[in-house]
Design a protein around this motif. Structure first.
Motif, PDB file in Angstrom:
ATOM      1  N   UNK A 277       9.415  -7.575 -20.391  1.00 30.46           N
ATOM      2  CA  UNK A 277       9.290  -6.065 -20.644  1.00 30.46           C
ATOM      3  C   UNK A 277       9.260  -5.375 -19.236  1.00 30.46           C
ATOM      4  N   UNK A 278       9.638  -6.047 -18.482  1.00 25.94           N
ATOM      5  CA  UNK A 278       9.693  -5.815 -17.276  1.00 25.94           C
ATOM      6  C   UNK A 278      10.386  -4.626 -16.543  1.00 25.94           C
ATOM      7  N   UNK A 279      10.392  -3.568 -16.387  1.00 28.23           N
ATOM      8  CA  UNK A 279      11.646  -2.373 -16.663  1.00 28.23           C
ATOM      9  C   UNK A 279      12.034  -2.497 -14.885  1.00 28.23           C
ATOM     10  N   UNK A 280      10.676  -2.219 -14.574  1.00 30.40           N
ATOM     11  CA  UNK A 280      10.893  -1.412 -13.101  1.00 30.40           C
ATOM     12  C   UNK A 280      10.134  -2.486 -12.038  1.00 30.40           C
ATOM     13  N   UNK A 281      10.794  -2.598 -10.607  1.00 25.93           N
ATOM     14  CA  UNK A 281       9.892  -3.669  -9.563  1.00 25.93           C
ATOM     15  C   UNK A 281       9.199  -3.511  -8.571  1.00 25.93           C
ATOM     16  N   UNK A 282       8.749  -2.808  -7.556  1.00 27.51           N
ATOM     17  CA  UNK A 282       8.128  -2.534  -6.292  1.00 27.51           C
ATOM     18  C   UNK A 282       7.333  -3.625  -4.950  1.00 27.51           C
ATOM     19  N   UNK A 283       7.979  -3.534  -4.563  1.00 26.66           N
ATOM     20  CA  UNK A 283       6.905  -4.730  -2.811  1.00 26.66           C
ATOM     21  C   UNK A 283       6.628  -2.677  -2.299  1.00 26.66           C
ATOM     22  N   UNK A 284       5.568  -3.013  -1.780  1.00 24.05           N
ATOM     23  CA  UNK A 284       5.025  -1.802  -0.835  1.00 24.05           C
ATOM     24  C   UNK A 284       3.853  -2.468   0.063  1.00 24.05           C
ATOM     25  N   UNK A 285       3.806  -2.126   1.263  1.00 23.21           N
ATOM     26  CA  UNK A 285       3.054  -2.305   2.548  1.00 23.21           C
ATOM     27  C   UNK A 285       3.779  -3.115   3.673  1.00 23.21           C
ATOM     28  N   UNK A 286       4.790  -3.514   3.532  1.00 24.86           N
ATOM     29  CA  UNK A 286       5.140  -4.795   4.660  1.00 24.86           C
ATOM     30  C   UNK A 286       5.153  -3.146   5.930  1.00 24.86           C
ATOM     31  N   UNK A 287       4.611  -4.094   7.125  1.00 23.09           N
ATOM     32  CA  UNK A 287       4.303  -3.269   8.176  1.00 23.09           C
ATOM     33  C   UNK A 287       5.248  -3.877   9.235  1.00 23.09           C
ATOM     34  N   UNK A 288       5.919  -4.201   9.797  1.00 23.22           N
ATOM     35  CA  UNK A 288       6.579  -4.979  10.660  1.00 23.22           C
ATOM     36  C   UNK A 288       6.474  -5.201  11.587  1.00 23.22           C
ATOM     37  N   UNK A 289       5.701  -4.105  12.505  1.00 25.72           N
ATOM     38  CA  UNK A 289       5.392  -3.710  13.968  1.00 25.72           C
ATOM     39  C   UNK A 289       3.868  -4.717  13.809  1.00 25.72           C
ATOM     40  N   UNK A 290       3.287  -5.363  12.489  1.00 26.53           N
ATOM     41  CA  UNK A 290       2.306  -5.741  12.818  1.00 26.53           C
ATOM     42  C   UNK A 290       2.717  -7.162  11.981  1.00 26.53           C
TER      43      UNK A 290
END
Length: 317
Positions: A277-290
């Motif tokens: 049933x998964x229609x969309x995915x997102x991944x959040x809060x990746x902060x490369x400087x840290x």
């Protein structure tokens, strides 16, 4: 396409391709596939008083995704980035939502690459546009947002931020007659005020604390979650990287004091994907400087790689 490069292995007895060798620009009328859309933004983090840097997340994610092996023949697309460079978060979210809706209309599995967790209200709006158009055609849907996160992100503020997206989604759904349930898995009792817990309870949010989701309790927790998902038609899956232990995911806006280990997160994602049933995915809060040695970006890429493959397998059944 920026960010896509990596090693090329000799192919002698089988498929040795990696993602950077097969990904192509998203185009109208292409075969349905996995379509990545970046949200280069940390305006929501800034508004929420966090440490900024997540706008560089989409580039870092593409770099770590590049060398992952191709597991099936589903096309891979890059739909580019939507950036927020002028402080107009709401405008950027609407632009992102418009592109997200188009990808869904074309039959793709969109994967949002953040960026701060303000990506979530943008992703939700894109899904809502897609579904509400379908409802007008006589196809109502019940939606579940499943958020793996140490934080509820249910703040009530004058302006939207990385702390408000799921309350914004709940309110938008109520205003537009869209049936919506919100699940938050991995909530930290030390990272959310009593007011936020009260808001969650007032909106009948299904949540589990980080210390409730352990290997010993996982089977029971999965059964309870799956029974709740039986009545749902569509799932929006959001992964906030601060749900992971800080030692594994240091490159986030707000590192976790505890977090959930991969041994728990990966079976959770597998069970969610297996619903079909998964229609969309997102991944959040990746902060490369840290980040340290791209460790957070590597973990995020692994999760995207695994969950998109699992979703595709479920959709083939």
């Amino acid at each position: 396409m920026d960010g896509w490069s990596g090693r090329i292995d000799p192919s002698i007895t089988g498929d040795a391709r990696r993602w950077h060798q097969v990904v192509q620009p998203a185009a109208a009328n292409g075969l349905a596939g996995v379509a990545m859309l970046g949200f280069a933004c940390d305006e929501g983090i800034r508004r929420n008083g966090g440490r900024v840097g997540a706008a560089a997340g989409p580039v870092a994610l593409r770099s770590m995704l590049s060398n992952l092996p191709v597991l099936n023949e589903t096309p891979l697309y890059d739909a580019g980035n939507v950036a927020c460079t002028d402080g107009d978060l709401e405008g950027a979210q609407l632009r992102y939502a418009g592109q997200m809706s188009q990808l869904l209309d074309a039959g793709h599995l969109p994967v949002g690459l953040g960026g701060g967790h303000e990506i979530a209200f943008a992703t939700y709006q894109g899904l809502a546009q897609h579904l509400l158009h379908g409802q007008k055609a006589g196809h109502p849907s019940r939606v579940a947002i499943i958020n793996l996160d140490a934080h509820f992100d249910l703040r009530k503020q004058a302006q939207g931020s990385s702390g408000t997206p799921f309350l914004q989604a709940i309110e938008h759904a109520a205003q537009h007659g869209l049936a919506l349930e919100y699940f938050c898995l991995g909530v930290s009792a030390s990272a959310n005020t009593r007011q936020l817990f009260n808001t969650a309870d007032a909106h009948s949010v299904y949540y589990r604390h980080d210390d409730e989701l352990t290997l010993l309790s996982l089977s029971q927790q999965l059964e309870q979650m799956q029974s709740r998902l039986d009545s749902v038609d569509v799932i929006y899956l959001s992964i906030c990287l601060d749900v992971l232990p800080a030692a594994m995911a240091p490159g986030v806006s707000a590192p976790s004091a505890r977090g959930m280990p991969m041994e728990v997160i990966e079976p959770l994602l597998a069970a969610i994907a297996a619903t079909g049933k998964v229609a969309v995915v997102d991944v959040a809060e990746l902060s490369p400087p840290f980040d340290r040695d791209n460790s957070t970006a590597r973990v995020a890429a692994r999760l995207i790689h695994r969950v998109t493959h699992a979703i595709q397998r479920a959709n083939e059944v």
